[in-house]
Design a protein around this motif. Structure first.
Motif, PDB file in Angstrom:
ATOM      1  N   LEU D 140       0.851  -1.192   0.000  1.00  0.00           N
ATOM      2  CA  LEU D 140       0.000   0.000   0.000  1.00  0.00           C
ATOM      3  C   LEU D 140       0.885   1.239   0.000  1.00  0.00           C
ATOM      4  N   PRO D 373       4.003 -13.721   9.784  1.00  0.00           N
ATOM      5  CA  PRO D 373       3.164 -12.915  10.683  1.00  0.00           C
ATOM      6  C   PRO D 373       2.857 -13.644  11.996  1.00  0.00           C
ATOM      7  N   MET D 408       5.696  -8.137   6.646  1.00  0.00           N
ATOM      8  CA  MET D 408       4.931  -9.124   7.411  1.00  0.00           C
ATOM      9  C   MET D 408       5.546  -9.372   8.781  1.00  0.00           C
ATOM     10  N   GLY D 489       7.447  -5.657  10.083  1.00  0.00           N
ATOM     11  CA  GLY D 489       6.200  -5.840  10.810  1.00  0.00           C
ATOM     12  C   GLY D 489       5.111  -4.852  10.473  1.00  0.00           C
ATOM     13  N   ARG D 490       5.315  -4.056   9.432  1.00  0.00           N
ATOM     14  CA  ARG D 490       4.301  -3.064   9.085  1.00  0.00           C
ATOM     15  C   ARG D 490       3.201  -3.710   8.251  1.00  0.00           C
ATOM     16  N   THR D 491       2.433  -4.593   8.866  1.00  0.00           N
ATOM     17  CA  THR D 491       1.373  -5.284   8.123  1.00  0.00           C
ATOM     18  C   THR D 491       0.274  -4.312   7.700  1.00  0.00           C
ATOM     19  N   ASP D 492       0.301  -3.104   8.245  1.00  0.00           N
ATOM     20  CA  ASP D 492      -0.684  -2.118   7.782  1.00  0.00           C
ATOM     21  C   ASP D 492      -0.334  -1.606   6.390  1.00  0.00           C
ATOM     22  N   LEU D 493       0.886  -1.871   5.938  1.00  0.00           N
ATOM     23  CA  LEU D 493       1.308  -1.359   4.633  1.00  0.00           C
ATOM     24  C   LEU D 493       1.182  -2.390   3.515  1.00  0.00           C
ATOM     25  N   ILE D 494       0.639  -3.547   3.852  1.00  0.00           N
ATOM     26  CA  ILE D 494       0.406  -4.547   2.816  1.00  0.00           C
ATOM     27  C   ILE D 494      -1.020  -5.060   2.969  1.00  0.00           C
TER      28      ILE D 494
ATOM     29  N   ILE E 452      -4.422 -14.892   9.172  1.00  0.00           N
ATOM     30  CA  ILE E 452      -3.206 -14.155   8.827  1.00  0.00           C
ATOM     31  C   ILE E 452      -3.498 -12.897   8.016  1.00  0.00           C
ATOM     32  N   GLY E 455      -6.391  -9.157   8.814  1.00  0.00           N
ATOM     33  CA  GLY E 455      -6.074  -7.951   9.567  1.00  0.00           C
ATOM     34  C   GLY E 455      -5.060  -7.054   8.895  1.00  0.00           C
ATOM     35  N   MET E 456      -4.611  -7.453   7.735  1.00  0.00           N
ATOM     36  CA  MET E 456      -3.567  -6.657   7.079  1.00  0.00           C
ATOM     37  C   MET E 456      -4.161  -5.442   6.379  1.00  0.00           C
ATOM     38  N   GLY E 457      -3.318  -4.443   6.207  1.00  0.00           N
ATOM     39  CA  GLY E 457      -3.704  -3.283   5.407  1.00  0.00           C
ATOM     40  C   GLY E 457      -4.624  -2.314   6.122  1.00  0.00           C
ATOM     41  N   ILE E 458      -4.735  -2.457   7.394  1.00  0.00           N
ATOM     42  CA  ILE E 458      -5.623  -1.539   8.120  1.00  0.00           C
ATOM     43  C   ILE E 458      -4.787  -0.515   8.865  1.00  0.00           C
ATOM     44  N   LYS E 459      -5.150   0.751   8.631  1.00  0.00           N
ATOM     45  CA  LYS E 459      -4.392   1.855   9.208  1.00  0.00           C
ATOM     46  C   LYS E 459      -4.399   1.744  10.733  1.00  0.00           C
ATOM     47  N   GLY E 460      -3.236   1.940  11.276  1.00  0.00           N
ATOM     48  CA  GLY E 460      -3.156   1.930  12.734  1.00  0.00           C
ATOM     49  C   GLY E 460      -3.176   0.544  13.326  1.00  0.00           C
ATOM     50  N   LEU E 461      -3.415  -0.419  12.475  1.00  0.00           N
ATOM     51  CA  LEU E 461      -3.494  -1.786  12.986  1.00  0.00           C
ATOM     52  C   LEU E 461      -2.253  -2.524  12.509  1.00  0.00           C
ATOM     53  N   ILE E 462      -1.300  -2.673  13.389  1.00  0.00           N
ATOM     54  CA  ILE E 462      -0.096  -3.394  13.017  1.00  0.00           C
ATOM     55  C   ILE E 462      -0.177  -4.768  13.655  1.00  0.00           C
ATOM     56  N   ASN E 463       0.123  -5.779  12.875  1.00  0.00           N
ATOM     57  CA  ASN E 463       0.005  -7.151  13.351  1.00  0.00           C
ATOM     58  C   ASN E 463      -1.393  -7.449  13.890  1.00  0.00           C
TER      59      ASN E 463
END
Lengths: 126, 221, 307, 511, 465
Positions: D140, D373, D408, D489-494, E452, E455-463
């Motif tokens: 993203l 992850p 991840m 670990g920036r899973t918010d960016l994928i 797995i 939950g990915m790709g959500i702003k502010g939500l890491i892991n």
């Protein structure tokens, strides 16, 4: 099929590019004709070699057709031209042993049509 | 390479007419290159003869075999134990091959299925041209590597004759005039001067007094 | 021993006129004798073809002797196509012994053009090597390989050259080679394209060859427009320009022979004006009776007496 | 931060074209007899497809051709040829190449990077065609105008760090930093040729990173590069000696490997040449099996004993634990930490280079995309994520896969197959048969080994990684990051395209 | 301990040239005959082995070629090209893919576990069996046998009804009578074919292979011929015609009879048992939405073995949306909840195409599986189904030599057995009976994907936090 053709054996070599669904399309006609007709689908008519044609005659075919895609439409550029040349060579050879050139026939399809193997075969066998 | 062409079917048929068990032997070298006597051609001839025999209601048994070279004993030897089982052998080798087979198997009835033609080059796919007459006295160095003996219809050493037209030979207008080629190539190289010399009559004796042989002490056992 | 009359005429600077005679396809001496009679007095010498185009005819040597007996001076044509060096040298000696004094050394047309295409072409020597051989025999009194002759032959040596064949830029060089080999006179291939011929002559003069060899321009009268077209298309090394063909076509069939002779005469006159051309060689193929008319009309009927 | 400590000078890219006469490309160009050798095609083509020839030009480099898309250009050779002698068509052989994970385009792209360090024109160099995992996960990127994007494309990449540290344990052992977040995975001598092995080791050395020996021992040709070698202690203990452990900066314990999780290694008899046998203290010509698992390890305590043993033998070395990806891979990772490992190396089930039963490759253990992850999350929740380095491998094929794996939750990655592709592996999957790799990569046959030269091999691998690094830096730049460590670990960016459910995304999803 | 189960294999070549993935397109015209491809480059000696199969007009080189591309890349004239063989693409269908067919052919030919280099090359996952991974164990477990090791991994299963407890009289004498059990060394039996070109050879090949691998083959009642007499110990007679037509003698000789499910099936079972108490009865029915209920009812009434069938693609009756593995998971769980699971034996069949499918069905709760089409494919079937239309079989299956066919099937089963050992070894399980229903030792695509990736790709939500 014409009456005169009854009991004759046919070998049909054809470029599979002309009918993507050849496997299914040829079934009805195979059902109808049984062992009288044998299809040899080839990835490109350029793979035909005189030896293939001779072996077809040797194994009892009364008539061998080689069906190629229209000239200029070959996926491998000149496969159909090669097929024509090789068929000609084989015609000369069988003529020398007293067979009719016509036992081997090249069918070059016309561009722009959608062909199916079954319809084509019906046309060939009249 | 030695080139050859298949004999007319009629002639081949005549040769093998009295026989039922026939071995067809191809050669994997020169005649395979010129598409007259390789494995494929053996297959074609065998196929044709079988169909022909069937049509004439004759019984015939044909075995196909192709050896690497029909003019070398080690390869010919592969036929030992096989050739004996056949009434006749059709060789698709050149004249040298046929004779070599016959020498090693003096009892076998060996027939040539090819007409041996010339020593030549694969000019392009499907075209072979003669370019060496094996005169035994090579002068190619003088003639820009174009052989006047072979490629000039009259084997002129002081050509060209007056018949060359459009760069082609008057004898076969399909073929280039060798002298035209020689002159053009020498001219390109700036070596046309080579031709000012008059070539003395050729010593054809090198082409042989009877059959030729080559003896290499260093190569013989 | 008498020497060549042709040689004398040329050496004296006369414009030579020679002609050609094709022997019959049979053993009939009369055919040769008749042709000789037609030509006698109009030409300085008659050269007799040697199985031209590979067609079997009465031998050149025999025909020459027949003509000589008729009082003409023959030129013996000899091609290397049919004889190896043994036969050639033997025949050269024979010709001289029979009193023939001129020889024209040629390679000859390929056997495939004739009526014996199955024959094995010999081509042991080529024309230049033949010239050299005759020269050696005559001047050094030896045959090839150096063996001495008891009596050398006496022959005036000629060769042919074609200014119109490929490669054009090599044609003069090739003549030079023939001259170097020992040719004393040259007959050219029949000329229709006078322009090209003149160009060639320029090259010849530049090389000084016109001073070393006598050049006879070859002329063949056209019988018809069809013949003109045929030669243009089918005979290698002959260049019939389109204007000539057109000119022949422009007259009715019945008058074409006349037109052919007219063209021939014009060409001869042109040749006379070119520096280095020493004569004309008229090859009237199976039309020998036209020669007297041509020679007369060209104003050359008065042949010099050099004996 | 790592970037401050390291001023590493990267090697140069050098042109290293295909070893074979005809490079494989998507398109095929033929020049027919009508050609007059005018040279127009050579003159117009900006991709240097044509070379001059005596009779006619040769389209020797048609793998660089951009294909039918070129027809709109005024330099389209097919139109430019005055004799209409040039024809362009799809290369029929191209469709046979590759597989779902490594499609022909990805193979050809990687060859291109290895040959010139450049990205290919018109080929997908980012993903494969497997229909899941990395191939459906996109990055993203922040929304930007076209102009801003173009500006970023042209901006310098200076100041962006791709370095990572491998020792996070804060023990007394040395800090080891690698300037790219990649090291080269273990391929044993025997499974690959000595030239392949040396090419990888030398490339790793040039790139300032590491290359693992695999379990086949430590050939002496490798000694000069010891500082960049990870020596492997695997279940078979083939070629493991105290001196080799003492020689290196990292020792890797291989519990399992992704290609055959839960199975031992298997080297077919044909490949066990006298040299290989000597190295492994085995008999030439006999097949070699590594057992599974470590017969001395039946508990976490046994496991710790092992790690301690290595630490005792070499007081300076770091220890990596390589494991496969079972259901409880997260627990395994935590166990590795408590046993004292510096690195936990997760080897996903879809990677691997050696011969393995197909049933194992396809079915046993989970793909790496699930494992990273899972492990990252668990280590984080246990509060130990920053004390151990997570390295991921097994199915990472491109710079984009690398970036996704890091996002991840991995710190870095480990590569095997892509190196081989750089050496012109075509993934025919016949490494194991007969004399081995017909292309001279995974073979011990002398003649086949000679198909490749060391300089060529080394540089091809260097070229590929230099290109990967540039791609990674470009990705970081677009994400407004200065260091790759920020990405971990920036899973918010994928995001996975099957799991976004029309949700508003945190940027533009780029696959 | 039982004898180690080992299947003898022997190379059994195909009668027809197998259809291979890639083919070589003509390279003739323009060939310089430099022999680079033949003499120098081809590691596999493909070109030397070239010959023509006149029945198929194919060149042998296509089958020997390993697609290394060296000839393609080194031909000085660039005349050699490879292309995907359209015949290969046309093999089978979406379920019975060309890859599966090729895989079975190879095993049938040489009996070996398919091994290849270079990692996995297929899709990430897929429907059905491909949406599942099996577990492995890193360290904490006993060493495994695999194919090469020392310890024994048992794949033996018992077919029949089991007692949950044994009763003894006060004297310690057993008073409960355990129902008959049949033991097979591999959880695989041979099922009737959904279609085949006919001919006696096929059934005989099945029976011969069943005997050699110590398992059973299901034979339609109507197909039983006197020349099968010697195979009776390995026959499961499927009484789908009229069970009353069976002679008492036959019932006494048989070990297993399979009955189609029906309202009075338990009565028939009882009738047969009276004639032959040692007989094991299978009850066969097609999977459907209410399969769990039916299975539980049968188990309760005393059914011994329930044979659950799906169609060729692993699907039950038309209205059932669940794939066989998922439906069997459900039935297994339902029976556990009902406290009936260990009393009955469950056999699953339909859509089992590869060795991994056996392991996966067992993990999902089947005790054993029944295989059909792969056995036919082992005998070169191309899954073209031309026989269902009454057209000639392209590989002439009607006229096979049954011994040849049995050898091919045996090779395949050996390959499957060894692969089963690989999977069990990786999991650290030494008894296949203990693997049954071990769903915690498997990973399911749907669950992992959600866990797995959702939950990915959500702003502010890491892991996912």
């Amino acid at each position: 099929m014409k009456k005169t053709n009854a009991g004759k054996k046919y070998a049909i070599f054809f470029c599979q590019q002309i009918d993507k669904n050849q496997d299914v399309n040829r079934r009805s006609i195979e059902k109808e004709f049984g062992p009288q007709i044998r299809f040899f689908p080839i990835p490109c008519s350029g793979r035909i070699e005189p030896l293939h044609l001779m072996r077809a005659i040797e194994s009892g075919a009364d008539k061998v057709y080689v069906v190629t895609c229209p000239e200029g439409a070959c996926r491998y550029r000149e496969g159909n031209i090669r097929a024509r040349k090789r068929l000609l060579y084989t015609q000369n050879l069988i003529e020398e042993i007293g067979l009719e050139r016509g036992m081997l026939e090249l069918i070059r399809l016309k561009a722009g049509n959608n062909y199916t193997v079954d319809k084509l075969t019906r046309e060939l066998l009249g | 390479m030695i080139t050859a062409v298949r004999k007319p079917m009629e002639e081949i048929r005549g040769m093998i007419a009295p026989f039922k068990k026939i071995l067809i032997v191809g050669c994997g070298t020169c005649v395979a290159e010129c598409a007259s006597g390789g494995e494929k051609e053996v297959g074609l001839l065998a196929s044709a003869l079988r169909i022909d025999a069937k049509n004439r209601k004759r019984e015939i048994e044909i075995k196909e075999m192709t050896i690497d070279r029909q003019c070398v004993y080690e390869f010919i030897d592969q036929l030992t134990g096989i050739i004996e089982n056949y009434e006749a052998v059709l060789s698709l080798g050149c004249g040298a091959g046929v004779q070599a087979l016959a020498e090693i198997f003096p009892v076998a009835k060996i027939f040539p299925a090819l007409n041996t033609t010339f020593i030549g080059q694969t000019k392009e796919p499907g075209l072979w041209i003669e370019n060496c007459r094996a005169c035994g006295d090579c002068k190619l160095g003088d003639f820009a590597a174009i052989c006047p003996v072979t490629r000039c219809s009259k084997s002129l050493f002081n050509g060209p004759c007056g018949g060359s037209k459009d760069g082609n030979c008057e004898v076969d207008p399909e073929l280039p005039c060798a002298w035209n080629l020689i002159i053009t190539r020498l001219e390109e190289k700036g070596e046309l001067g080579r031709l000012e010399k008059i070539y003395e009559p050729v010593d054809w004796s090198k082409m042989g007094k009877g059959p030729r042989k080559i003896m290499r002490e260093d190569q013989s056992i | 021993m008498t020497s060549s009359r042709l040689k004398k005429i040329l050496e004296k600077g006369h414009f030579a006129v020679t002609s050609e005679c094709g022997p019959p396809k049979g053993a009939d001496p009369k055919a040769v004798q008749d042709k000789g009679k037609t030509l006698k007095g109009f030409v300085d010498s008659v050269n007799v073809t040697d199985n031209q185009t590979g067609v079997v005819r009465l031998s050149s040597m025999a025909s020459c002797v027949l003509l000589k007996n008729e009082g003409l001076e023959p030129v013996l044509q000899m091609v290397t196509r049919d004889r190896n060096r043994i036969a050639l040298q033997s025949d050269i000696l024979g010709a001289s012994a029979l009193g023939l004094r001129n020889i024209l050394c040629l390679t000859g047309d390929h056997q495939s053009f004739g009526n014996q295409p199955q024959a094995k072409g010999v081509f042991d020597l080529d024309s230049i090597q033949l010239i050299q051989t005759v020269r050696k025999m005559r001047d050094q009194g030896v045959i090839l390989g150096g063996e001495k002759l008891t009596l050398p032959p006496d022959l005036f040596i000629g060769a042919a050259e074609n200014p119109f064949a490929d490669p054009l830029n090599y044609r003069a060089a090739r003549l030079a080679k023939k001259v170097a080999a020992g040719a004393e006179f040259i007959q050219t291939q029949c000329i229709y394209n006078i322009g090209r011929f003149k160009e060639w002559m320029v090259e010849i003069r530049e090389r000084g060859l016109h001073k070393k060899v006598f050049i006879l321009g070859g002329i063949t009268p056209l019988k018809s427009a069809r013949m003109a077209e045929y030669m243009s298309k089918n005979v290698a090394g002959i260049d019939v320009p389109a204007e000539i063909i057109e000119r022949m076509k422009s007259v009715p069939a019945g008058d074409q022979r006349k037109e052919g002779i007219k063209i021939t005469i014009e060409l001869i006159k042109e040749l006379q004006g070119i520096e280095g051309v020493h004569g004309v060689h008229i090859m009237a193929i199976e039309w020998e009776d036209a020669v007297p008319e041509i020679v007369r009309e060209a104003g050359l009927a008065q042949r010099p007496d050099v004996d | 931060m790592a970037s401050n400590k390291v001023t590493f000078i990267f090697p140069e890219v050098k042109e290293m074209p295909s070893r074979f006469r005809n490079a494989l490309g998507k398109y095929l160009i033929t020049i027919n007899k009508a050609c007059t050798n005018c040279g127009k095609c050579i003159e117009v083509c900006p991709y240097a497809v044509f070379k001059s020839g005596m009779k006619r030009p040769k389209a020797l480099s048609d793998h660089l051709c951009i294909g039918y898309d070129c027809s709109k250009n005024d330099y389209y050779c097919v139109n430019k040829c005055p004799e209409k002698a040039i024809s362009l068509r799809l290369n029929p052989s191209f469709e046979v190449l590759g597989d779902r994970r490594w499609p022909a385009e990805l193979l050809a792209s990687t060859w291109n990077m290895a040959a010139s360090g450049e990205l290919p024109a018109n080929l997908n160099y980012k993903t494969g065609n497997s229909g899941g995992g990395f191939d459906k996960i996109g990055i993203l990127f922040p929304e930007k105008s076209k102009k801003e994007e173009d500006d970023i494309k042209n901006e310098s990449l200076d100041g962006i760090s791709t370095a990572i540290d491998l020792n996070h344990s804060q023990d007394s052992r040395p800090e080891v930093t690698i300037p790219i977040p990649v090291y080269l995975g273990g391929m044993s001598f025997g499974s690959v040729s000595i030239v392949t092995m040396l090419s990888r080791v030398r490339a790793a050395t040039n790139l300032g990173t590491f290359c693992c020996t695999g379990e086949g021992g430590f050939p002496e040709e490798l000694i000069p590069y010891s500082d960049h070698i990870i020596t492997q202690v695997a279940t078979g203990l083939f070629g493991v000696k105290e001196e080799t452990i003492k020689r290196v900066r990292i020792v890797e314990f291989k519990y399992a490997q992704g290609a055959k999780p839960g199975l031992g290694g298997h080297l077919l008899g044909d490949k066990v040449t006298p040299r290989v046998a000597a190295m492994r203290q085995a008999v030439p010509g006999t097949a070699l099996f590594s057992p599974f698992p470590f017969h001395s390890v039946y508990s976490v305590e046994d496991h710790k004993k092992h790690v301690d043993w290595i630490k005792e033998v070499n007081p300076k070395t770091l220890v990596s634990i390589k494991v496969s990806t079972p259901t409880d891979v997260d627990m395994v990772a935590v166990g590795a930490y408590y046993a004292g490992a510096h690195i936990i190396h997760l080897d996903g089930s879809y990677g691997g280079t050696g011969a393995a039963p197909e049933i194992a490759k396809k079915n046993i253990a989970m793909p790496i995309e699930y494992a990273i992850p899972k492990v990252h999350k668990f280590l984080t929740s246990e509060g130990i994520r920053n004390k151990i380095t997570v390295i991921a491998s097994g199915g990472i094929r491109s710079a984009y896969d690398m970036a996704k794996a890091i996002a991840m939750g991995a710190d870095g990655i480990c590569i095997g197959t892509a190196d081989l592709v750089a050496l012109e592996c075509i993934r025919c999957h016949h490494c194991e048969s007969g004399r081995g790799c017909a292309r001279g990569i995974a073979t011990t046959d002398e003649e086949l080994t000679n198909l490749m030269n060391l300089e060529w091999g080394t540089q091809r691998i260097i070229n590929m990684y230099i290109s990967w690094r540039r791609q990674l830096m470009r990705i970081l730049k677009r994400l407004n990051m200065k260091s790759v460590t920020e990405l971990t670990g920036r899973t918010d960016l994928i995001a996975h395209i099957d799991h976004i459910h029309n949700r508003k995304l945190n940027g533009i999803l780029e696959l | 301990m039982a004898h180690k189960y080992h299947i003898l294999t022997s190379p059994t070549p195909a009668r027809f040239k197998p259809i291979t993935k890639a083919g070589i397109i003509a390279w003739e015209e323009g060939c310089l005959k430099c022999a680079r491809c033949v003499k120098k480059d081809c590691v596999y000696k493909v070109y030397e082995k070239r010959s023509l199969d006149s029945r198929q007009m194919l060149d042998s080189l296509d089958t020997a070629c390993m697609d290394c591309f060296r000839c393609v890349q080194n031909c000085p004239n660039r005349l050699i090209q490879k292309s995907i063989n359209p015949l290969y693409k046309a093999l089978g269908d979406n379920y019975w893919t060309p890859e599966i067919i090729e895989n079975i052919w190879n095993q049938a030919e040489n009996g070996r576990v398919p091994v290849s280099g270079g990692g996995y090359h297929g899709p990430f996952s897929g429907p059905g069996f491909d949406a599942m991974w099996t577990d492995m164990s890193e360290i904490v477990r006993p060493t495994r046998d695999g194919i090469h090791g020392r310890e024994y991994i048992s794949t033996t299963v018992d077919l029949g009804r089991k007692l949950m407890s044994l009763e003894f009289d006060s004297g310690g004498k057993l008073i409960s009578s355990p129902p008959p059990l049949v033991e097979i060394p591999l959880p695989v039996i041979f099922d009737v074919l959904p279609w085949s070109p006919g001919g006696k050879g096929i059934n005989l090949a099945f029976l011969e292979a069943a005997r050699n691998t110590r398992t059973f083959a299901v034979i339609h009642q109507a197909d039983f011929m006197t020349d099968m007499d010697e195979y009776v110990p390995n026959i499961i007679l499927f009484a789908d015609d009229d069970v009353l037509k069976l002679s008492k003698e036959m019932i006494r000789r048989l070990k297993i009879i399979e009955l189609p499910d029906s309202g009075n099936v338990m009565a028939i079972q009882e009738h047969l048992k009276k004639i032959n108490p040692a007989l094991v009865i299978f009850i066969r029915f097609r999977l459907s939405r209410n399969a769990s209920v039916r299975a539980a009812a049968l188990a309760k009434e005393g059914a011994e073995v329930i044979h659950l069938t799906a169609n060729e693609n692993g699907m039950g009756k038309a209205e059932d949306p669940l794939f066989i593995k998922d439906r069997i998971r459900q039935i297994h769980s339902h029976l556990i909840e009902a406290g009936l699971r260990d009393e009955v034996t469950l056999i699953g069949s339909g859509g089992v195409a590869m060795a991994e499918h056996v392991a996966k069905l067992v993990i999902c709760g089947a005790d054993a599986v029944a295989v059909d089409i792969p056995l036919l494919v082992a005998m070169e079937c191309r899954v073209c189904r031309r026989c269902t239309e009454g057209i000639s079989c392209p590989v002439d299956l009607e006229n096979i030599d049954y011994a040849w066919g049995a050898s091919r099937i045996r090779n395949l089963i050996s390959g499957w057995h060894n692969q089963l050992l690989e999977v069990m070894g990786a999991m650290g399980i030494r008894e296949i009976r203990r693997m049954r229903g071990e769903m915690g030792r498997a990973m399911f695509f749907e669950e992992l994907e959600k866990e797995i990736f959702s939950g990915m790709g959500i702003k502010g939500l890491i892991n996912g936090k």
